[in-house]
Design a protein around this motif. Structure first.
Motif, PDB file in Angstrom:
ATOM      1  N   LYS A 515       0.822  -1.210   0.000  1.00  0.00           N
ATOM      2  CA  LYS A 515       0.000   0.000   0.000  1.00  0.00           C
ATOM      3  C   LYS A 515       0.858   1.264   0.000  1.00  0.00           C
ATOM      4  CE  LYS A 515      -4.227  -1.766   2.176  1.00  0.00           C
ATOM      5  NZ  LYS A 515      -5.165  -1.622   3.310  1.00  0.00           N
ATOM      6  N   ILE A 516       1.913   1.276   0.811  1.00  0.00           N
ATOM      7  CA  ILE A 516       2.772   2.468   0.875  1.00  0.00           C
ATOM      8  C   ILE A 516       3.541   2.631  -0.427  1.00  0.00           C
ATOM      9  CG2 ILE A 516       4.747   3.497   2.064  1.00  0.00           C
ATOM     10  CD1 ILE A 516       3.724   2.135   4.628  1.00  0.00           C
ATOM     11  N   SER A 517       3.981   1.526  -1.019  1.00  0.00           N
ATOM     12  CA  SER A 517       4.684   1.597  -2.298  1.00  0.00           C
ATOM     13  C   SER A 517       3.786   2.186  -3.372  1.00  0.00           C
ATOM     14  CB  SER A 517       5.161   0.203  -2.709  1.00  0.00           C
ATOM     15  OG  SER A 517       5.741   0.216  -3.996  1.00  0.00           O
ATOM     16  N   GLU A 518       2.523   1.750  -3.393  1.00  0.00           N
ATOM     17  CA  GLU A 518       1.589   2.294  -4.361  1.00  0.00           C
ATOM     18  C   GLU A 518       1.264   3.748  -4.053  1.00  0.00           C
ATOM     19  OE1 GLU A 518       0.335   0.606  -7.179  1.00  0.00           O
ATOM     20  OE2 GLU A 518       2.063  -0.590  -6.546  1.00  0.00           O
ATOM     21  N   LEU A 519       1.242   4.098  -2.742  1.00  0.00           N
ATOM     22  CA  LEU A 519       0.927   5.461  -2.330  1.00  0.00           C
ATOM     23  C   LEU A 519       2.000   6.442  -2.779  1.00  0.00           C
ATOM     24  CD1 LEU A 519      -0.760   7.496  -0.634  1.00  0.00           C
ATOM     25  CD2 LEU A 519       0.644   6.817   1.331  1.00  0.00           C
ATOM     26  N   VAL A 520       3.263   6.103  -2.522  1.00  0.00           N
ATOM     27  CA  VAL A 520       4.342   7.045  -2.851  1.00  0.00           C
ATOM     28  C   VAL A 520       4.765   6.922  -4.311  1.00  0.00           C
ATOM     29  CG1 VAL A 520       5.154   7.030  -0.473  1.00  0.00           C
ATOM     30  CG2 VAL A 520       6.161   5.433  -2.114  1.00  0.00           C
ATOM     31  N   GLY A 521       4.434   5.821  -4.937  1.00  0.00           N
ATOM     32  CA  GLY A 521       4.791   5.650  -6.345  1.00  0.00           C
ATOM     33  C   GLY A 521       5.951   4.688  -6.528  1.00  0.00           C
ATOM     34  N   ARG A 522       5.716   3.649  -7.313  1.00  0.00           N
ATOM     35  CA  ARG A 522       6.764   2.654  -7.539  1.00  0.00           C
ATOM     36  C   ARG A 522       7.985   3.257  -8.229  1.00  0.00           C
ATOM     37  NH1 ARG A 522       3.480  -0.808 -11.028  1.00  0.00           N
ATOM     38  NH2 ARG A 522       1.540  -0.009 -10.160  1.00  0.00           N
ATOM     39  N   ASN A 539      12.186  -4.884 -10.694  1.00  0.00           N
ATOM     40  CA  ASN A 539      10.844  -5.206 -11.163  1.00  0.00           C
ATOM     41  C   ASN A 539       9.913  -4.065 -10.763  1.00  0.00           C
ATOM     42  OD1 ASN A 539       8.338  -6.268 -11.698  1.00  0.00           O
ATOM     43  ND2 ASN A 539       8.419  -7.804 -10.068  1.00  0.00           N
ATOM     44  N   THR A 540       9.319  -3.407 -11.718  1.00  0.00           N
ATOM     45  CA  THR A 540       8.509  -2.223 -11.417  1.00  0.00           C
ATOM     46  C   THR A 540       7.022  -2.542 -11.280  1.00  0.00           C
ATOM     47  OG1 THR A 540       8.361  -1.752 -13.795  1.00  0.00           O
ATOM     48  CG2 THR A 540      10.124  -0.668 -12.545  1.00  0.00           C
ATOM     49  N   SER A 541       6.673  -3.811 -11.164  1.00  0.00           N
ATOM     50  CA  SER A 541       5.275  -4.173 -10.914  1.00  0.00           C
ATOM     51  C   SER A 541       4.962  -3.951  -9.436  1.00  0.00           C
ATOM     52  CB  SER A 541       5.046  -5.637 -11.287  1.00  0.00           C
ATOM     53  OG  SER A 541       5.653  -6.490 -10.331  1.00  0.00           O
ATOM     54  N   PRO A 542       3.704  -4.008  -9.040  1.00  0.00           N
ATOM     55  CA  PRO A 542       3.365  -3.852  -7.615  1.00  0.00           C
ATOM     56  C   PRO A 542       4.090  -4.844  -6.716  1.00  0.00           C
ATOM     57  CG  PRO A 542       1.390  -3.668  -8.951  1.00  0.00           C
ATOM     58  CD  PRO A 542       2.481  -4.102  -9.876  1.00  0.00           C
ATOM     59  N   ALA A 543       4.483  -6.016  -7.261  1.00  0.00           N
ATOM     60  CA  ALA A 543       5.189  -7.023  -6.461  1.00  0.00           C
ATOM     61  C   ALA A 543       6.595  -6.578  -6.075  1.00  0.00           C
ATOM     62  CB  ALA A 543       5.250  -8.337  -7.224  1.00  0.00           C
ATOM     63  N   MET A 544       7.079  -5.475  -6.655  1.00  0.00           N
ATOM     64  CA  MET A 544       8.382  -4.955  -6.277  1.00  0.00           C
ATOM     65  C   MET A 544       8.460  -4.731  -4.777  1.00  0.00           C
ATOM     66  SD  MET A 544      10.221  -1.382  -7.455  1.00  0.00           S
ATOM     67  CE  MET A 544       8.896  -0.399  -6.724  1.00  0.00           C
ATOM     68  N   ALA A 545       7.351  -4.331  -4.149  1.00  0.00           N
ATOM     69  CA  ALA A 545       7.342  -4.048  -2.716  1.00  0.00           C
ATOM     70  C   ALA A 545       7.656  -5.281  -1.882  1.00  0.00           C
ATOM     71  CB  ALA A 545       5.991  -3.473  -2.311  1.00  0.00           C
ATOM     72  N   LEU A 546       7.478  -6.457  -2.451  1.00  0.00           N
ATOM     73  CA  LEU A 546       7.719  -7.697  -1.719  1.00  0.00           C
ATOM     74  C   LEU A 546       9.119  -8.252  -1.990  1.00  0.00           C
ATOM     75  CD1 LEU A 546       4.270  -9.456  -2.199  1.00  0.00           C
ATOM     76  CD2 LEU A 546       4.991  -7.784  -0.480  1.00  0.00           C
ATOM     77  N   GLY A 547       9.945  -7.484  -2.698  1.00  0.00           N
ATOM     78  CA  GLY A 547      11.323  -7.901  -2.929  1.00  0.00           C
ATOM     79  C   GLY A 547      11.474  -8.957  -3.988  1.00  0.00           C
ATOM     80  N   THR A 548      10.717  -8.833  -5.069  1.00  0.00           N
ATOM     81  CA  THR A 548      10.826  -9.812  -6.154  1.00  0.00           C
ATOM     82  C   THR A 548      12.004  -9.515  -7.084  1.00  0.00           C
ATOM     83  OG1 THR A 548       9.248  -8.509  -7.458  1.00  0.00           O
ATOM     84  CG2 THR A 548       8.357 -10.328  -6.150  1.00  0.00           C
ATOM     85  N   SER A 549      12.601  -8.342  -6.945  1.00  0.00           N
ATOM     86  CA  SER A 549      13.775  -8.015  -7.756  1.00  0.00           C
ATOM     87  C   SER A 549      15.002  -8.723  -7.183  1.00  0.00           C
ATOM     88  CB  SER A 549      14.001  -6.506  -7.779  1.00  0.00           C
ATOM     89  OG  SER A 549      12.901  -5.835  -8.335  1.00  0.00           O
ATOM     90  N   GLU A 550      16.012  -8.868  -8.021  1.00  0.00           N
ATOM     91  CA  GLU A 550      17.225  -9.565  -7.600  1.00  0.00           C
ATOM     92  C   GLU A 550      18.362  -8.582  -7.385  1.00  0.00           C
ATOM     93  OE1 GLU A 550      17.951 -12.395 -10.667  1.00  0.00           O
ATOM     94  OE2 GLU A 550      16.561 -13.879  -9.832  1.00  0.00           O
ATOM     95  N   ALA A 551      19.250  -8.922  -6.462  1.00  0.00           N
ATOM     96  CA  ALA A 551      20.433  -8.103  -6.188  1.00  0.00           C
ATOM     97  C   ALA A 551      21.476  -8.989  -5.527  1.00  0.00           C
ATOM     98  CB  ALA A 551      20.080  -6.920  -5.298  1.00  0.00           C
ATOM     99  N   SER A 552      22.708  -8.539  -5.541  1.00  0.00           N
ATOM    100  CA  SER A 552      23.769  -9.280  -4.855  1.00  0.00           C
ATOM    101  C   SER A 552      23.847  -8.831  -3.403  1.00  0.00           C
ATOM    102  CB  SER A 552      25.113  -9.048  -5.543  1.00  0.00           C
ATOM    103  OG  SER A 552      25.553  -7.718  -5.333  1.00  0.00           O
TER     104      SER A 552
END
Length: 737
Positions: A515-522, A539-552
């Motif tokens: 909700k906060i991610s959608e509120l402030v803007g992805r 990942n710029t979909s709403p699921a980005m807030a759940l950490g679906t992107s990858e990083a080292s």
């Protein structure tokens, strides 16, 4: 009485036993034994009694057996033919040998040009205290001579490799014959196995018979070396000619000097000086008998006998070398006994085997022409702290020994970093103290899970929200264009109702984060995360807030360092400066450190305050340290494939990742479990004996009045209107977006 009618006799004695006469009697002519013979001895005497001596008749020769004579004739004829062929062939061979030796003689350069034969240079890495902790490339400590190295090393090499070195002409026929006999007795070919090569021949092989490495002629340097190590008969012949030419061109000590400088001695060390520095931290001139025996013993199998690979095996080989030195008179019985009783051990630097993952990473960050493909000898000063490196390695070993199930294949990685991005320690896998392995701290890109959530709250705080602002944690669905309805859930499958942002972060609630991610803007969340150093594509979909992107892990730890330092991005770095060996001029400096500001210090301070609650009240409870303030965040990706804990004290940021290399789910592991425990064990050792400092947090102003909870039916319209107003305010702040 006149004797005018007779010639004077010769002054010679008569035959003692003339033919037909007897001892003391008359001769056959009737003349007495004392009569003087005719001087002329011819037929000119008077009558039969003139004194002329008759030639005794020859005995008839025995007739030779025809068969024996025939055989002897044939043998004599064959031998004469063989002799004619042999001396002619010998003459031809001698001429060809002289021409071959002469040819190679004209090709030999001055001895000084042959001492350093590496195709590339070396890299020496030193830690923040100035101590060497790793070597890379072809290490060459500097040219030595047979007279400048320790006499024990010189004697050990001769005793082991070629005891008749000072007495042959470059080739030892006795040694070759002995080697062929041993090879045949052991069931190998005559040229397979023992070579019988002298030190001069080995040096000829190291010089590749004068053929220099040409990248256009060989696919790689390894192919070139393999070609130079051929054992064909033709190759052996060329080596022999080259060796004899060297014996004519150089002195014995010069040949031995070339050998001592070019021979590979394991551990990336070429030459005696590099080996002495690599294994014992001293110059080749100061080696004692047992250290010299270690190095001389390496020459037969440098990679497998290197003391850094297997010290016990290296010491056993050295014991054999010491016995050879005694047998050949280089050591007395007492000296050999003393050396055998106190075998050589590695220097503290060589024994530590520290920072292998870190060294590999630093080598990958520098320019290739100064690291991987350097033609020079380079020295790199790094940020590595050996105490912290040991702390991380010990923590990893402690948790895997005591708390990870036997047979588990789960891997882990640790990064220890200062707030400015200086990496102080790195462990790239559960096996510590290795080099060249897959570095999970830098090379693995994995889903971040809830460890990504601080960037969402950082965005909200930067836009003016308070940690005390509330959001409703409840079942939630939203329509995604092109994908349909999406309904995220909390990890616990339960909901807490209205919660503050602080509580939402502490308990890692998914619905409030979305909700906060959608509120402030992805787009803003993505910008903040990228600003803090997440270089991987988000990942710029709403699921980005759940950490679906990858990083080292290195990226994530660096991003958290930006939060600790007050909101400025950092570039993680390990290279401080680079210079050529023996030169004080710095050729390049660090490419990392603090960069531009991402969020304001007040927002960063409030975020630290919120993250402290993760440890004191939320999912990161296992990371608590006695008497120290800690802030951090847990993270568990979808299906528990990745588990994270990244946190910090006032001085250091430590990131921990755990997962399977094949990306299969972990069993019973979340970020608040084993990763938090590895983090705690690491930080206990990191902070041991250091000053206790408070976190640079900023406690937000408490709200004046907290509204009473309302029934859901009455609350929903108000919440929608409030969210719409907040979104409009944000759009206004962002210039109408």
């Amino acid at each position: 009485m006149s004797d005018s009618g007779r010639g004077k006799g010769r002054l010679v004695a008569d035959r003692r036993y003339p033919n037909g006469g007897q001892k003391g009697g008359q001769t056959a002519t009737g003349r007495s034994q004392g009569a003087r013979p005719s001087r002329s001895g011819s037929a000119g005497g008077a009558g039969a009694g003139s004194g002329r001596r008759r030639t005794p008749p020859r005995r008839p020769a025995k007739r030779r057996n025809f068969l024996v004579a025939f055989v002897l004739g044939i043998v004599s004829f064959v031998l004469s033919i063989l002799w004619r062929i042999t001396w002619r062939v010998t003459a031809v061979v001698a001429v060809l040998l002289a021409l071959g030796v002469g040819y190679f003689y004209t090709k030999l350069p001055p001895v000084t040009e042959l001492l350093d034969g590496r195709a590339r240079g070396s890299v020496t890495l030193i830690d923040r205290n100035g101590a060497i902790f790793a070597w890379r490339g072809d290490q060459f400590g500097g040219a030595v001579t047979a007279t400048s190295v320790s006499k024990h090393l010189k004697n050990a090499v001769i005793a082991t490799e070629d005891k008749r070195f000072y007495h042959h002409f470059g080739v030892s026929p006795r040694g070759v014959a002995s080697a062929i006999r041993i090879n045949l007795a052991e069931g190998r070919g005559p040229l397979s196995g023992h070579g019988g090569s002298t030190i001069t021949q080995q040096t000829a092989k190291l010089l590749c018979i004068g053929v220099e490495y040409d990248p256009s002629a060989w696919k790689s340097e390894a192919d070139y070396v393999s070609d130079c190590r051929q054992s064909s008969l033709a190759r052996k012949g060329k080596e022999a000619l080259y060796a004899m030419a060297m014996e004519l061109k150089y002195t014995k000590d010069e040949i031995l000097s070339i050998y001592l400088n070019r021979a590979y001695m394991g551990g990336g060390a070429y030459g005696a000086e590099a080996a002495a520095e690599r294994y014992f931290g001293k110059n080749a001139a100061t080696l004692n008998p047992q250290e010299s025996a270690i190095i001389a013993g390496l020459l037969t199998a440098p990679s497998t006998l290197a003391p850094t690979a297997d010290l016990e095996r290296s010491q056993k080989r050295a014991a054999t070398v010491l016995r050879l030195m005694r047998d050949q008179g280089f050591l007395s019985a007492a000296e050999e006994e003393q050396a055998q009783a106190h075998p050589a051990t590695l220097s503290a630097e060589a024994q530590a085997k520290t920072g292998g993952y870190f060294a590999d990473w630093v080598m990958s960050t520098g320019p290739e022409y100064f690291t991987r493909d350097t033609m020079e000898d380079v020295v790199i000063r790094t940020t590595l702290d050996p105490r912290l490196q040991k702390a991380a390695e010990d923590a990893m070993n402690e948790v895997y020994t005591s708390k990870v199930k036997e047979g588990s294949k789960a891997e882990a990685a640790i990064v220890v970093m200062s707030a400015d991005g200086a990496v102080r320690a790195m462990v790239g896998g559960r096996k510590t103290g290795i080099s060249g392995g897959f570095n999970r701290a830098t090379q693995a890109k994995r889903q971040t899970g809830s460890a990504f959530k601080p960037f969402i709250y950082a965005t909200a705080l930067e836009l003016g929200h308070s940690p005390y602002d509330t959001v409703v944690d409840e079942p939630f669905c939203m329509n995604i264009p092109g994908s349909g309805q999406w309904c995220p859930q909390n990890y616990s499958k339960s909901y807490k109702g209205r919660v503050t942002m602080t509580d939402a972060l502490a308990h890692s609630l998914n619905i409030p984060a979305v909700k906060i991610s959608e509120l402030v803007g992805r787009d803003l969340v993505s910008k903040v995360a990228s600003g803090f150093g997440i270089k991987s594509e988000l990942n710029t979909s709403p699921a980005m807030a759940l950490g679906t992107s990858e990083a080292s892990l290195l990226e994530m730890t660096g991003a958290y360092a930006g939060i600790l330092n007050g909101g400025s991005a950092v570039t993680p770095y390990g290279l401080v400066d680079l210079r050529l060996k023996g030169d004080n001029e710095v050729l390049m400096g660090t490419g990392g450190g603090i960069r531009e500001r991402v969020i304001q210090p007040e927002a960063a301070g409030q975020l630290i305050w919120m993250m402290e609650h993760v440890v004191t009240e939320g999912t990161g409870g296992r990371a608590q340290l006695p008497g120290r303030e800690v802030a951090g965040k847990t993270g568990t990706s979808n299906d528990a494939r990745d588990a994270w804990f990244i946190g910090f004290t006032a001085d250091y940021v430590v990131g921990v990742w755990m997962g399977n290399d094949d990306n299969s789910p972990l069993t019973g592991v979340t970020g608040g479990g084993l990763p938090a425990e590895i983090w705690r064990e690491t930080m206990l050792r990191v902070t041991d004996g250091t000053e206790v400092k408070p976190l640079p947090d900023v406690e937000p102003e408490a709200p004046q009045r907290v509204a009473q909870p309302q029934p859901q039916a009455q609350r929903e319209p108000q919440r929608v209107r409030r969210d719409n107003i907040i979104q409009q305010v944000i759009r206004d702040l962002l210039g109408g977006r």
